[in-house]
Design an enzyme around this catalytic site. Structure first.
Site, PDB file in Angstrom:
ATOM      1  CG  ASP A  98     -12.690  26.210 -12.274  1.00  0.00           C
ATOM      2  OD1 ASP A  98     -13.094  25.051 -12.051  1.00  0.00           O
ATOM      3  OD2 ASP A  98     -12.280  26.588 -13.383  1.00  0.00           O
ATOM      4  CG  ASP A 199     -11.895  20.486 -12.427  1.00  0.00           C
ATOM      5  OD1 ASP A 199     -11.729  20.906 -13.580  1.00  0.00           O
ATOM      6  OD2 ASP A 199     -11.151  19.642 -11.886  1.00  0.00           O
ATOM      7  CD  GLU A 253     -14.046  19.508 -16.892  1.00  0.00           C
ATOM      8  OE1 GLU A 253     -13.228  19.549 -17.817  1.00  0.00           O
ATOM      9  OE2 GLU A 253     -13.697  19.282 -15.719  1.00  0.00           O
ATOM     10  CG  HIS A 321      -8.592  25.782 -18.853  1.00  0.00           C
ATOM     11  ND1 HIS A 321      -9.975  25.644 -18.794  1.00  0.00           N
ATOM     12  CD2 HIS A 321      -8.098  24.901 -17.966  1.00  0.00           C
ATOM     13  CE1 HIS A 321     -10.266  24.720 -17.902  1.00  0.00           C
ATOM     14  NE2 HIS A 321      -9.160  24.259 -17.372  1.00  0.00           N
ATOM     15  CG  ASP A 322      -8.776  21.587 -19.842  1.00  0.00           C
ATOM     16  OD1 ASP A 322      -7.768  22.058 -19.275  1.00  0.00           O
ATOM     17  OD2 ASP A 322      -9.783  21.179 -19.224  1.00  0.00           O
TER      18      ASP A 322
HETATM   19  O1  TEU Z   1     -10.348  18.847 -16.882  1.00  0.00           O
HETATM   20  C1  TEU Z   1     -10.881  17.559 -16.843  1.00  0.00           C
HETATM   21  C2  TEU Z   1     -10.477  16.682 -17.897  1.00  0.00           C
HETATM   22  O2  TEU Z   1     -11.147  15.712 -18.142  1.00  0.00           O
HETATM   23  C3  TEU Z   1      -9.217  16.997 -18.599  1.00  0.00           C
HETATM   24  O3  TEU Z   1      -8.218  16.216 -18.070  1.00  0.00           O
HETATM   25  C4  TEU Z   1      -9.354  16.729 -20.018  1.00  0.00           C
HETATM   26  O4  TEU Z   1      -9.566  15.381 -20.277  1.00  0.00           O
HETATM   27  C5  TEU Z   1      -8.084  17.125 -20.665  1.00  0.00           C
HETATM   28  O5  TEU Z   1      -7.775  18.438 -20.301  1.00  0.00           O
HETATM   29  C6  TEU Z   1      -8.231  17.047 -22.133  1.00  0.00           C
HETATM   30  O6  TEU Z   1      -6.974  17.180 -22.661  1.00  0.00           O
HETATM   31  C7  TEU Z   1     -10.413  19.587 -15.725  1.00  0.00           C
HETATM   32  C8  TEU Z   1      -9.732  20.918 -15.907  1.00  0.00           C
HETATM   33  O7  TEU Z   1     -10.433  21.679 -16.857  1.00  0.00           O
HETATM   34  C9  TEU Z   1      -8.304  20.686 -16.257  1.00  0.00           C
HETATM   35  O8  TEU Z   1      -7.621  21.869 -16.541  1.00  0.00           O
HETATM   36  C10 TEU Z   1      -7.663  19.971 -15.106  1.00  0.00           C
HETATM   37  O9  TEU Z   1      -6.363  19.595 -15.449  1.00  0.00           O
HETATM   38  C11 TEU Z   1      -8.436  18.717 -14.697  1.00  0.00           C
HETATM   39  O10 TEU Z   1      -9.834  18.924 -14.628  1.00  0.00           O
HETATM   40  C12 TEU Z   1      -8.021  18.276 -13.322  1.00  0.00           C
HETATM   41  O11 TEU Z   1      -8.496  19.162 -12.372  1.00  0.00           O
END
Ligand code: TEU
Ligand code: CA
Length: 541
Positions: A98, A199, A253, A321-322
């Site tokens: 990442d 990210d 992403e 993971h989100d």
């Molecule tokens: O996620 C980016 C992001 O846009 C997230 O905030 C997304 O909108 C949210 O998880 C949806 O519920 C990335 C990573 O994958 C995430 O884990 C991080 O929190 C975020 O960036 C900040 O680095």
């Protein structure tokens, strides 16, 4: 057709904190991952996306990096990391790390210096502005907090953070900062890593002057921080400085990507190789993810069709993971049968499309959402902040968290039916799903009919079939609101995929003597194939 390695391999995403704990402190770690590599090899995995393992105070579980070049102590040491890399490569598994470079932790030494001394060269590594009439420099909201700005009393200035207060955004206009990032990326490449998942990479460039978002109050301002013209300069520069000449892969992403701007980053191969788009992840939310709305198969079919046609090579994923667990979200957990059948059907629906599959850890055994009962069980800053900002509509927020909270997918992997599901002998940092006695790797590994063995079979079918890797895609039965069906074809070979998203039995217009590659909950009815609820059929024709 000559494929790149990342087009031929199935990826597996590891969230290290919850994968496997080797030393009983309740936190997954690198040695835990190493102990499971034979399992991943057995499954047919060809590459790993490893969520952040860098030193971090864990405000956002590793997405707030304090030091880009050291390993988080809880996860192990640099030697453990090198060992992981060599054990992966021994098994011919690639490693994609990442890369979080839209922001750092506020505990990163650059930010510590920047805050302490406004005349330091690091001040300009971040985005500082004077306030306007005693208020924030603009009205942008952040992903985790109402305002995207935090005030610094000492200097009477504000700094920008699109995420948490402890995640200040880097200033990509600063060439010194960019060069430090490129040096850091090259350092990891020199250690032998095979690529990066970047990210929120689409957000690194901000509009000059940081103009206000439309509307009153705080507002999300993607028009001023997503896909800005400068983004392409930075990505091209990064590619030239770090990626060119290496046999590597970078997947972005790309938050706020759409089918119109997608090819500006993956079109000519001079910026990104792959991108993650979130249209599907937005399918069950109205404006915000927390306003739940029912899954609409027709909308799903439109989204798939649009993206399969829009770009040359897609990423294929149901979760990360989100996101919540896919079988809870888009399948059925009503009965044992519907859980098992729908989990398999969803895998077929997604992973035989054209593109590179990314399986999220635990998905391969049909792990489900967590039945949270109170907020002390939550660990994720997004959910915790949502609750504290929603005192006037707590029930709405709680319902949202149960369905969509990020912690759903962050509970420990269920390896067996022993204490803590075999994840840890200590006290896990987040609770283990109480269903681990029924849903775990050990019980599925020797069961031919399990979700796990099905994933293994599906991966092997895909890995060894040129039509499924390179074949063109065409959706069929577009107007059917219970079936999702598509074809893959190459030269004069064709594979057809039928997925029943409904609870009905559906008789297909396919004679039952046609050669089948996969049939789940699929029987012969008067000479035709018939799909039971959530059944799936894949044929060669
Ligand atoms: O996620 C980016 C992001 O846009 C997230 O905030 C997304 O909108 C949210 O998880 C949806 O519920 C990335 C990573 O994958 C995430 O884990 C991080 O929190 C975020 O960036 C900040 O680095
Ligand atoms: Ca540990």
């Amino acid at each position: 057709m000559e494929n790149k390695w990342w087009q031929k391999r199935v990826f597996y995403q590891i969230y290290p904190r919850s994968f496997s704990d080797s030393n009983g402190d309740g936190i997954g770690d690198i040695n835990g991952i190493i102990s499971k590599l034979d399992y991943l090899k057995w499954l047919g995995i060809g590459a790993i996306w490893l969520c952040p393992v860098y030193d971090s105070p864990n405000e956002d579980m590793g997405y707030d990096i304090r030091n880009y070049e050291t390993i988080m102590q809880e996860f192990g040491t640099m030697d453990d990391f090198k060992n992981l890399l060599s054990e992966l490569h021994k098994r011919d598994i690639k490693l994609v790390m990442d890369l979080v470079v839209n922001h750092t932790s506020d505990e990163h030494k650059w930010f510590v210096e920047a805050r302490k001394d406004p005349s330091s060269k690091y001040r300009n590594y971040y985005i500082w502005r004077k306030g306007k009439d005693g208020k924030e420099p603009n009205n942008w909201s952040s992903f985790f907090t109402p305002s995207a700005w935090t005030y610094d009393k000492e200097s009477d200035e504000w700094y920008l953070h699109l995420f948490a207060e402890k995640q200040p955004d880097l200033n990509w206009e600063n060439a010194d900062m960019r060069n430090e990032i490129y040096r850091m990326i090259n350092h990891w490449f020199d250690l032998g890593v095979d690529g990066f998942r970047m990210d929120v990479i689409s957000l690194i460039a901000k509009a000059p002057g940081l103009p206000n978002a439309k509307g009153d109050g705080y507002n999300m301002a993607p028009e001023h921080f997503a896909f800005q013209p400068k983004l392409h300069d930075y990505l091209r520069e990064m590619r030239k400085e770090c990626f060119d000449g290496r046999d590597c892969m970078c997947v972005g992403e790309t938050t706020f990507v759409n089918t119109e701007n997608a090819n500006t980053v993956v079109g000519d191969g001079r910026e990104l190789d792959l991108l993650f788009q979130f249209d599907l992840m937005d399918i069950d939310g109205e404006n915000t993810k927390w306003n739940l709305k029912p899954f609409d198969l027709k909308e799903f079919k439109r989204i798939i069709d649009k993206w399969q046609k829009a770009i040359k090579w897609n990423t294929l994923f149901w979760s990360n993971h989100d996101q919540p667990r896919v079988v809870s979200r888009f399948g059925s957990t009503e009965t044992y049968d519907s859980w098992k059948t729908s989990a398999k059907m969803l895998a077929v629906a997604m992973y035989l499309l054209k593109g590179t599959p990314f399986i999220y850890q635990g998905e391969e055994i049909g792990m489900t959402n967590y039945p949270f009962v109170d907020e002390t069980q939550l660990r994720d800053i997004e959910s915790i902040n949502l609750l504290s900002q929603s005192s006037d509509r707590r029930d709405w927020a709680w319902k949202g968290i149960l369905a969509k909270g990020r912690d759903n997918a962050r509970t420990p992997i269920q390896w067996d039916d022993s204490i803590n599901a075999g994840f840890s002998l200590g006290n896990p940092w987040i609770e283990v799903n109480p269903n681990y006695k029924n849903i775990n790797v050990k019980s599925q590994i020797n069961d031919d009919d399990s979700i796990l063995n099905f994933y293994r079979e599906l991966i092997s079918i895909r890995n060894n079939n040129d039509v499924l890797i390179n074949g063109d895609y065409r959706q069929i039965m577009f107007d059917d609101d219970r079936l999702f069906a598509y074809e893959r074809f190459l030269d004069n070979r064709k594979i057809t995929i039928y997925c029943n998203f409904s609870k009905d039995e559906i008789v297909l217009d396919v004679a039952s003597d046609v050669e089948k590659i996969i049939g789940i909950a699929c029987k012969n009815k008067n000479g035709y194939y018939a799909l039971s609820p959530y059944g799936t059929l894949v044929i060669k024709n």
